[in-house]
Design a protein around this motif. Structure first.
Motif, PDB file in Angstrom:
ATOM      1  N   THR A  40       0.821  -1.215   0.000  1.00  0.00           N
ATOM      2  CA  THR A  40       0.000   0.000   0.000  1.00  0.00           C
ATOM      3  C   THR A  40       0.852   1.261   0.000  1.00  0.00           C
ATOM      4  O   THR A  40       0.321   2.365   0.116  1.00  0.00           O
ATOM      5  CB  THR A  40      -0.930   0.015   1.232  1.00  0.00           C
ATOM      6  OG1 THR A  40      -0.127  -0.071   2.428  1.00  0.00           O
ATOM      7  CG2 THR A  40      -1.913  -1.131   1.186  1.00  0.00           C
ATOM      8  N   ASN A  41       2.162   1.076  -0.135  1.00  0.00           N
ATOM      9  CA  ASN A  41       3.110   2.199  -0.139  1.00  0.00           C
ATOM     10  C   ASN A  41       2.938   3.071   1.099  1.00  0.00           C
ATOM     11  O   ASN A  41       2.878   4.302   1.024  1.00  0.00           O
ATOM     12  CB  ASN A  41       2.972   3.046  -1.409  1.00  0.00           C
ATOM     13  CG  ASN A  41       4.189   3.953  -1.609  1.00  0.00           C
ATOM     14  OD1 ASN A  41       5.289   3.604  -1.212  1.00  0.00           O
ATOM     15  ND2 ASN A  41       3.965   5.109  -2.208  1.00  0.00           N
ATOM     16  N   GLU A  42       2.864   2.415   2.246  1.00  0.00           N
ATOM     17  CA  GLU A  42       2.751   3.130   3.512  1.00  0.00           C
ATOM     18  C   GLU A  42       4.008   2.888   4.342  1.00  0.00           C
ATOM     19  O   GLU A  42       4.577   1.792   4.321  1.00  0.00           O
ATOM     20  CB  GLU A  42       1.511   2.692   4.282  1.00  0.00           C
ATOM     21  CG  GLU A  42       0.228   3.088   3.573  1.00  0.00           C
ATOM     22  CD  GLU A  42      -0.997   2.731   4.388  1.00  0.00           C
ATOM     23  OE1 GLU A  42      -1.578   3.621   5.006  1.00  0.00           O
ATOM     24  OE2 GLU A  42      -1.349   1.546   4.391  1.00  0.00           O
ATOM     25  N   GLN A  43       4.417   3.914   5.095  1.00  0.00           N
ATOM     26  CA  GLN A  43       5.667   3.814   5.822  1.00  0.00           C
ATOM     27  C   GLN A  43       5.524   4.366   7.231  1.00  0.00           C
ATOM     28  O   GLN A  43       4.893   5.404   7.440  1.00  0.00           O
ATOM     29  CB  GLN A  43       6.774   4.584   5.092  1.00  0.00           C
ATOM     30  CG  GLN A  43       7.039   4.087   3.675  1.00  0.00           C
ATOM     31  CD  GLN A  43       8.147   4.857   3.020  1.00  0.00           C
ATOM     32  OE1 GLN A  43       9.242   4.961   3.553  1.00  0.00           O
ATOM     33  NE2 GLN A  43       7.871   5.410   1.845  1.00  0.00           N
ATOM     34  N   VAL A  44       6.134   3.648   8.171  1.00  0.00           N
ATOM     35  CA  VAL A  44       6.302   4.149   9.534  1.00  0.00           C
ATOM     36  C   VAL A  44       7.738   4.634   9.644  1.00  0.00           C
ATOM     37  O   VAL A  44       8.680   3.876   9.409  1.00  0.00           O
ATOM     38  CB  VAL A  44       6.025   3.060  10.578  1.00  0.00           C
ATOM     39  CG1 VAL A  44       6.314   3.578  11.981  1.00  0.00           C
ATOM     40  CG2 VAL A  44       4.578   2.581  10.476  1.00  0.00           C
ATOM     41  N   THR A  45       7.920   5.907   9.980  1.00  0.00           N
ATOM     42  CA  THR A  45       9.255   6.478  10.061  1.00  0.00           C
ATOM     43  C   THR A  45       9.595   6.845  11.496  1.00  0.00           C
ATOM     44  O   THR A  45       8.722   7.248  12.271  1.00  0.00           O
ATOM     45  CB  THR A  45       9.381   7.725   9.160  1.00  0.00           C
ATOM     46  OG1 THR A  45      10.679   8.281   9.316  1.00  0.00           O
ATOM     47  CG2 THR A  45       8.340   8.777   9.526  1.00  0.00           C
ATOM     48  N   ASN A 131       5.351  22.040   6.671  1.00  0.00           N
ATOM     49  CA  ASN A 131       5.817  21.424   5.435  1.00  0.00           C
ATOM     50  C   ASN A 131       6.894  20.410   5.779  1.00  0.00           C
ATOM     51  O   ASN A 131       7.861  20.743   6.467  1.00  0.00           O
ATOM     52  CB  ASN A 131       6.417  22.487   4.511  1.00  0.00           C
ATOM     53  CG  ASN A 131       5.353  23.352   3.875  1.00  0.00           C
ATOM     54  OD1 ASN A 131       4.630  22.900   3.000  1.00  0.00           O
ATOM     55  ND2 ASN A 131       5.249  24.591   4.328  1.00  0.00           N
ATOM     56  N   PRO A 132       6.786  19.193   5.317  1.00  0.00           N
ATOM     57  CA  PRO A 132       7.815  18.204   5.648  1.00  0.00           C
ATOM     58  C   PRO A 132       9.176  18.592   5.090  1.00  0.00           C
ATOM     59  O   PRO A 132       9.280  19.311   4.094  1.00  0.00           O
ATOM     60  CB  PRO A 132       7.289  16.922   4.989  1.00  0.00           C
ATOM     61  CG  PRO A 132       5.821  17.139   4.846  1.00  0.00           C
ATOM     62  CD  PRO A 132       5.666  18.601   4.584  1.00  0.00           C
ATOM     63  N   HIS A 133      10.217  18.118   5.768  1.00  0.00           N
ATOM     64  CA  HIS A 133      11.567  18.269   5.249  1.00  0.00           C
ATOM     65  C   HIS A 133      11.626  17.731   3.822  1.00  0.00           C
ATOM     66  O   HIS A 133      11.025  16.707   3.497  1.00  0.00           O
ATOM     67  CB  HIS A 133      12.559  17.471   6.098  1.00  0.00           C
ATOM     68  CG  HIS A 133      12.907  18.146   7.382  1.00  0.00           C
ATOM     69  ND1 HIS A 133      13.602  19.322   7.442  1.00  0.00           N
ATOM     70  CD2 HIS A 133      12.677  17.780   8.666  1.00  0.00           C
ATOM     71  CE1 HIS A 133      13.778  19.658   8.714  1.00  0.00           C
ATOM     72  NE2 HIS A 133      13.226  18.752   9.472  1.00  0.00           N
ATOM     73  N   ALA A 134      12.398  18.393   2.987  1.00  0.00           N
ATOM     74  CA  ALA A 134      12.520  17.940   1.597  1.00  0.00           C
ATOM     75  C   ALA A 134      13.119  16.548   1.498  1.00  0.00           C
ATOM     76  O   ALA A 134      12.822  15.795   0.571  1.00  0.00           O
ATOM     77  CB  ALA A 134      13.369  18.937   0.808  1.00  0.00           C
ATOM     78  N   ASN A 135      13.943  16.167   2.478  1.00  0.00           N
ATOM     79  CA  ASN A 135      14.576  14.851   2.430  1.00  0.00           C
ATOM     80  C   ASN A 135      13.877  13.820   3.308  1.00  0.00           C
ATOM     81  O   ASN A 135      14.405  12.754   3.563  1.00  0.00           O
ATOM     82  CB  ASN A 135      16.049  14.951   2.847  1.00  0.00           C
ATOM     83  CG  ASN A 135      16.214  15.496   4.257  1.00  0.00           C
ATOM     84  OD1 ASN A 135      15.246  15.939   4.864  1.00  0.00           O
ATOM     85  ND2 ASN A 135      17.432  15.476   4.770  1.00  0.00           N
ATOM     86  N   SER A 136      12.668  14.145   3.772  1.00  0.00           N
ATOM     87  CA  SER A 136      11.934  13.196   4.607  1.00  0.00           C
ATOM     88  C   SER A 136      11.043  12.314   3.747  1.00  0.00           C
ATOM     89  O   SER A 136      10.685  12.657   2.613  1.00  0.00           O
ATOM     90  CB  SER A 136      11.072  13.929   5.629  1.00  0.00           C
ATOM     91  OG  SER A 136       9.941  14.502   5.005  1.00  0.00           O
ATOM     92  N   VAL A 137      10.656  11.164   4.303  1.00  0.00           N
ATOM     93  CA  VAL A 137       9.784  10.263   3.570  1.00  0.00           C
ATOM     94  C   VAL A 137       8.438  10.925   3.279  1.00  0.00           C
ATOM     95  O   VAL A 137       7.786  10.628   2.278  1.00  0.00           O
ATOM     96  CB  VAL A 137       9.598   8.949   4.352  1.00  0.00           C
ATOM     97  CG1 VAL A 137       8.929   9.211   5.692  1.00  0.00           C
ATOM     98  CG2 VAL A 137       8.783   7.947   3.552  1.00  0.00           C
ATOM     99  N   ALA A 138       8.040  11.871   4.135  1.00  0.00           N
ATOM    100  CA  ALA A 138       6.759  12.543   3.942  1.00  0.00           C
ATOM    101  C   ALA A 138       6.753  13.436   2.709  1.00  0.00           C
ATOM    102  O   ALA A 138       5.698  13.863   2.247  1.00  0.00           O
ATOM    103  CB  ALA A 138       6.404  13.366   5.174  1.00  0.00           C
ATOM    104  N   ALA A 139       7.933  13.747   2.161  1.00  0.00           N
ATOM    105  CA  ALA A 139       8.006  14.598   0.978  1.00  0.00           C
ATOM    106  C   ALA A 139       7.917  13.819  -0.325  1.00  0.00           C
ATOM    107  O   ALA A 139       7.789  14.417  -1.391  1.00  0.00           O
ATOM    108  CB  ALA A 139       9.305  15.402   1.001  1.00  0.00           C
ATOM    109  N   THR A 140       7.949  12.503  -0.252  1.00  0.00           N
ATOM    110  CA  THR A 140       8.014  11.711  -1.491  1.00  0.00           C
ATOM    111  C   THR A 140       7.068  10.517  -1.523  1.00  0.00           C
ATOM    112  O   THR A 140       7.110   9.746  -2.483  1.00  0.00           O
ATOM    113  CB  THR A 140       9.443  11.180  -1.682  1.00  0.00           C
ATOM    114  OG1 THR A 140       9.816  10.394  -0.553  1.00  0.00           O
ATOM    115  CG2 THR A 140      10.431  12.327  -1.836  1.00  0.00           C
ATOM    116  N   ALA A 141       6.230  10.366  -0.542  1.00  0.00           N
ATOM    117  CA  ALA A 141       5.474   9.121  -0.409  1.00  0.00           C
ATOM    118  C   ALA A 141       4.075   9.161  -1.027  1.00  0.00           C
ATOM    119  O   ALA A 141       3.359   8.179  -0.963  1.00  0.00           O
ATOM    120  CB  ALA A 141       5.350   8.747   1.068  1.00  0.00           C
ATOM    121  N   SER A 142       3.677  10.261  -1.612  1.00  0.00           N
ATOM    122  CA  SER A 142       2.318  10.345  -2.133  1.00  0.00           C
ATOM    123  C   SER A 142       2.194   9.619  -3.474  1.00  0.00           C
ATOM    124  O   SER A 142       3.177   9.164  -4.052  1.00  0.00           O
ATOM    125  CB  SER A 142       1.913  11.816  -2.315  1.00  0.00           C
ATOM    126  OG  SER A 142       2.544  12.357  -3.460  1.00  0.00           O
TER     127      SER A 142
END
Length: 444
Positions: A40-45, A131-142
Motif C-alpha cells: 500500500t506504499n505506507e511507511q512508519v518512520t 511542510n515536511p523536510h525535503a529529504n523526509s519520507v513525507a516529501a516523497t510518499a504520495s
C-alpha cells in the motif's frame, strides 16, 4: 467504507481504526493503528518529518521601517531564508498571522509594519513549519511522488500558532493569558487556565504548592493546555512547599481537561497527582507519595514511568482504555483499580507490581473489558491479579509471580486462561482459574 490516502499521521494515540482501505500514508510517533506495508506504499518512520518548532525570546525591541518589521532573537539558529513563506503569530490580542519574507541566522522579517506592544522583549513567538523536510519520507510518499499531508507550500490551510507571554506567573486564581513558567514557581492557591489559554513549563522548573491544602490544584482546560516536555537531565517537578514533610495529600494535583502530552515530570505529595479528563500520554513520569497517582477518566497511555508509595496508583473510569508499558508500581494499597468498570480495555506489558497490600490489578466485575497482561513481574502483593465476572478477551501470558499471597485469583466467573508463566514462593498460585497451560511452579 472510508479510504485514506496521501496523509501524514504524527504523535496520535491511534492513527487508523477500522478504516477500510488506506494507501500512500506516512506515520511518525503514533502508538497504534499504523501500517508499514510496501503493498500500500505506507511507511512508519522514526525520523520527525517536520522542520523544528521554534520558540524564542526577543533580546531587543523589534525594529521597524517603512517596508516592514525585523524581530531579532539571539537564541535562534536559522539557515538564511529557510522560513520564507512561513507564517508567524506576533500579536497576542488579534491573533493575526504574518508572512515571513526573509530571515537571517538570528532574525526574522515580516512585510507588515508593527508598533507598540505587538513585538517586544517579553514575548515568545511560535513558528512552526508543517511542510515536511525535503529529504523526509513525507516529501516523497504520495501517489504523485510529492508531499503527503495538508501542507504542500501552495494549497496550505490556515495556520495556527500559540503565543506565550513571559509575564509574572499567575499564582492564585484564573490566568488571563498564555504563560511560560521557569525556575521555581510557588502557588498561593488553585490556578486555572481557560479554554483559550496555554501554559508552557520550561525544563528544570519546580512548581510548589501551599502546604496542607489538599484541594489546591493546577487546572488546564484547553486542548494541549500544558506543554511540559522536559528531558532526563532537567525534570519538571510539582510538589508541596515543604521538603521536610513527606506525608501525602499536601496539595490537590494537576487536572487535565484537554489532551496532555507529558514527559520527564515528577509529581510528589499530591491528593491525586494527575486527573486525566481528556486523553493523556505520559512518558517518564515519576509519581510518589500521593493518595492517587493517575485518575484515568479518558484514554491513558503510560510508559517508562515509576509510581511509588501511593494508595492507588491508577484508577480507571468506565469505558476508558488504559495502556501501560515499562512502568514500575511499588508500595501501595492498589496498583490498577478497575473495579466495577466495564468496557474500555486494559493492556499491561513489561512492567512490575510489588508490595501492594490489597490488589496489584483489580478487575472485579469489569465484565466485558478486554484485559491483556504480558511480560510482567508481580512480587510481594496480597493479590497480584484479582478478577470476578470478566467475559471480555483476556490474555495472561509470560508472567512471573513471586512471593504473593494470591497470585491469580478468580473470585467467580472470570474465565481466565494463564499460560507460559512462572509461579515461585506464592501462598496460593491459582484460584478458580478456568484454564492454564505451560506454566511452571516452585515453592508455592
Amino acid at each position: 467504507y472510508w479510504h485514506v490516502e496521501n496523509s501524514l499521521f504524527t504523535n496520535n494515540n491511534i492513527a487508523l481504526t477500522n478504516v477500510e482501505t488506506h494507501t500512500n500514508n506516512v506515520y511518525f510517533g503514533n502508538n497504534g493503528g499504523t501500517y508499514n506495508d510496501s503493498a500500500t506504499n505506507e511507511q512508519v518512520t522514526s525520523v520527525n518529518p517536520f522542520k523544528a518548532s521554534l520558540l524564542g525570546f526577543t533580546t531587543a525591541t523589534a525594529t521597524t521601517d517603512s517596508n516592514g518589521t525585523t524581530l531579532t532573537d539571539s537564541t535562534l539558529n536559522l539557515v538564511t531564508d529557510e522560513l520564507v513563506g512561513v507564517f508567524m503569530q506576533a500579536d497576542a490580542t488579534s491573533g493575526v498571522k504574518y508572512k515571513i519574507i526573509s530571515n537571517t541566522q538570528n532574525s526574522i522579517r515580516i512585510a507588515e509594519v508593527l508598533s507598540g506592544t505587538s513585538l517586544d522583549v517579553n514575548t515568545s513567538y511560535t513558528i512552526v513549519d508543517y511542510n515536511p523536510h525535503a529529504n523526509s519520507v513525507a516529501a516523497t510518499a504520495s501517489t504523485t511522488g510529492s508531499m503527503v499531508g495538508a501542507f504542500d507550500g501552495v494549497n496550505d490551510p490556515y495556520w495556527s500558532y500559540v503565543i506565550y507571554t513571559k509575564a509574572t506567573p499567575t499564582t492564585n486564581g484564573a490566568a488571563t493569558s498564555n504563560e511560560i513558567w521557569s525556575g521555581t514557581i510557588t502557588l498561593d492557591g488553585s490556578v486555572s487556565f481557560g479554554a483559550l489559554q496555554h501554559l508552557r513549563v520550561e525544563r528544570g522548573t519546580t512548581v510548589r504548592f501551599a502546604e496542607n491544602n489538599a484541594s489546591q490544584t493546577l487546572t488546564l482546560n484547553s486542548i494541549g493546555g500544558i506543554q511540559a516536555q522536559a528531558d532526563s537531565n532537567s525534570w519538571i517537578t510539582f510538589t508541596s512547599n515543604d521538603d521536610t514533610n513527606t506525608s501525602k495529600a499536601q496539595w490537590g494535583g494537576v487536572v487535565l481537561n484537554g489532551y496532555g502530552n507529558l514527559t520527564n515530570m515528577k509529581i510528589d505529595k499530591a491528593t491525586t497527582a494527575l486527573t486525566a479528563n481528556a486523553p493523556l500520554r505520559g512518558v517518564n513520569l515519576d509519581i510518589t507519595n500521593s493518595s492517587v497517582g493517575i485518575s484515568a477518566n479518558a484514554n491513558t497511555n503510560l510508559s517508562n514511568s515509576h509510581i511509588e508509595n501511593i494508595n492507588t496508583a491508577i484508577t480507571r473510569a468506565q469505558s476508558v482504555g488504559l495502556y501501560v508499558e515499562n512502568t514500575s508500581f511499588k508500595n501501595g494499597v492498589k496498583g490498577i483499580d478497575s473495579r466495577d468498570k466495564d468496557y474500555g480495555s486494559i493492556t499491561v506489558t513489561k512492567s512490575e507490581f510489588s508490595e501492594f497490600s490489597d490488589k496489584a490489578i483489580d478487575v472485579y466485575y469489569a465484565y466485558s473489558a478486554p484485559l491483556s497482561v504480558s511480560n510482567t513481574l508481580f512480587r510481594n502483593n496480597n493479590y497480584a491479579l484479582y478478577g470476578y465476572y470478566n467475559y471480555g478477551a483476556v490474555s495472561l501470558n509470560q508472567l512471573t509471580f513471586d512471593s504473593n499471597n494470591y497470585a491469580v485469583y478468580d473470585e467467580y466467573g472470570a474465565y481466565w486462561h494463564v499460560e507460559n508463566s512462572l509461579f515461585t514462593n506464592n501462598n496460593i498460585a491459582l484460584t478458580n482459574v478456568e484454564t492454564h497451560t505451560n506454566n511452571v511452579y516452585f515453592g508455592n
